[in-house]
Each structure stands twice: as structure tokens, then as C-alpha cells.
Motif scaffolding. Structure first.
Motif, mmCIF file in Angstrom:
data_model
loop_
_atom_site.group_PDB
_atom_site.id
_atom_site.type_symbol
_atom_site.label_atom_id
_atom_site.label_comp_id
_atom_site.label_asym_id
_atom_site.label_seq_id
_atom_site.Cartn_x
_atom_site.Cartn_y
_atom_site.Cartn_z
ATOM 1 N N SER A 71 0.999 -1.105 -0.208
ATOM 2 C CA SER A 71 0.070 -0.237 0.010
ATOM 3 C C SER A 71 1.236 1.308 0.045
ATOM 4 C CB SER A 71 -0.810 -0.071 1.123
ATOM 5 O OG SER A 71 -0.151 0.310 2.068
ATOM 6 N N LYS A 72 0.033 2.598 -0.092
ATOM 7 C CA LYS A 72 0.747 3.316 -0.109
ATOM 8 C C LYS A 72 1.293 4.201 1.190
ATOM 9 C CE LYS A 72 -1.371 5.514 -4.355
ATOM 10 N NZ LYS A 72 -2.343 6.585 -4.662
ATOM 11 N N VAL A 75 4.534 2.467 2.267
ATOM 12 C CA VAL A 75 5.730 3.245 0.994
ATOM 13 C C VAL A 75 5.924 4.168 2.249
ATOM 14 C CG1 VAL A 75 6.553 4.958 -0.689
ATOM 15 C CG2 VAL A 75 5.038 2.663 -0.997
ATOM 16 N N ASP A 76 5.436 5.552 2.758
ATOM 17 C CA ASP A 76 4.947 6.038 4.100
ATOM 18 C C ASP A 76 6.085 5.628 4.823
ATOM 19 O OD1 ASP A 76 3.701 7.301 1.767
ATOM 20 O OD2 ASP A 76 1.318 8.122 3.001
ATOM 21 N N THR A 93 7.914 10.371 -0.314
ATOM 22 C CA THR A 93 6.961 9.346 -0.888
ATOM 23 C C THR A 93 6.618 10.527 -2.125
ATOM 24 O OG1 THR A 93 5.470 10.390 0.819
ATOM 25 C CG2 THR A 93 6.911 8.314 1.235
ATOM 26 N N PRO A 95 3.847 9.670 -6.099
ATOM 27 C CA PRO A 95 3.501 9.374 -7.486
ATOM 28 C C PRO A 95 4.442 9.752 -8.045
ATOM 29 C CG PRO A 95 2.033 11.317 -6.666
ATOM 30 C CD PRO A 95 2.848 11.726 -5.711
ATOM 31 N N TYR A 104 3.644 4.418 -6.969
ATOM 32 C CA TYR A 104 4.325 5.203 -5.761
ATOM 33 C C TYR A 104 5.324 4.848 -5.207
ATOM 34 C CZ TYR A 104 2.931 8.574 -1.735
ATOM 35 O OH TYR A 104 2.641 8.887 -0.735
ATOM 36 N N GLU A 122 0.450 0.205 -8.584
ATOM 37 C CA GLU A 122 -1.345 -0.587 -8.810
ATOM 38 C C GLU A 122 -1.466 -0.370 -10.250
ATOM 39 O OE1 GLU A 122 -2.688 0.970 -4.356
ATOM 40 O OE2 GLU A 122 -3.118 2.232 -5.623
#
Length: 123
Positions: A71-72, A75-76, A93, A95, A104, A122
Motif C-alpha cells: 500500500s501507499k 511506502v510512507d 514519498t 507518485p 508510488y 497499483e
């Protein structure tokens, strides 16, 4: 899971031929690239093995590893945790439309200066 690994090679054309031959029995194939810059090989399960040329401008690091996350938010979280652990920010972080419309990612340099990425692409 590893999304892709990129290594620096001294002779891109020679290395491309080598990996094409060595990967053939494994059914790994050339996926895409740019002559004189890099080549990416599909090694299954959405993973890539990439080679890049030292060229006139050396790559950022001799080794780059991209970890595919779920998931994003992951990443964060990875980016924050890596910075807190002592990494250097190498790309906040967000796009990455140049990599794909749903890509992302973030980038950090680890204590040895290697470029480490967390990413999601995704569908």
C-alpha cells in the motif's frame, strides 16, 4: 517482495548478451530498456533484474533495490522509519508518473550510500 534490483556493469552490451544467454534456460527474458543506458529482464512474479551502464555519468549507486509493498501507506511508513534509522532522503514519498500512472514510491540512501526504494504500482 523485491520489485527490482539494479546493478552497475562495466560493459552494458557484453552484460546484456551474457544475461540473455544465462537467463534463457530459466525462461527469464528481456523486458525493456534503453540502448547504452540500461536493460531490464523479467524474472517472474512481477520482478525485474536490471543492469545499468556506468556511461559518462555514473549511476547514483552501484546497487539499487526496490521493495514492492502492499500500500501507499507502507511506502510512507518505510520512508519515515528509514529516515529515523539514519538514512538520507533521496526522494520523498509520492507518485512517480514517469514510471507509470499508478506508481508510488520513495527513495533513501542507506548507511553505505545504496539507493533503497519502497514502491507500489497499483493496477
Amino acid at each position: 517482495m523485491i520489485g527490482h534490483i539494479t546493478i552497475e556493469v562495466s560493459n552494458l552490451a557484453k552484460s546484456k548478451l551474457f544475461y540473455e544467454q544465462a537467463f534463457s534456460p530459466l525462461n527469464y527474458s528481456l523486458a525493456f530498456g534503453k540502448k547504452g543506458v540500461f536493460w531490464a529482464f523479467n524474472v517472474g512474479n512481477g520482478c525485474l533484474f536490471e543492469i545499468q551502464s556506468t556511461g559518462e555519468k555514473p549511476p547514483l549507486t552501484r546497487l539499487h533495490v526496490a521493495f514492492r509493498v502492499k500500500s501507499k501507506a507502507e511506502v510512507d511508513v518505510f520512508h519515515r522509519a528509514a529516515l529515523e534509522a539514519g538514512a538520507t532522503d533521496n526522494g520523498a514519498t509520492g507518485p512517480r508518473p514517469g514510471y507509470g500512472p499508478n506508481y508510488y514510491a520513495c527513495f533513501v540512501l542507506d548507511p553505505d550510500g545504496y539507493n533503497i526504494q519502497a514502491m507500489i504500482n497499483e493496477a
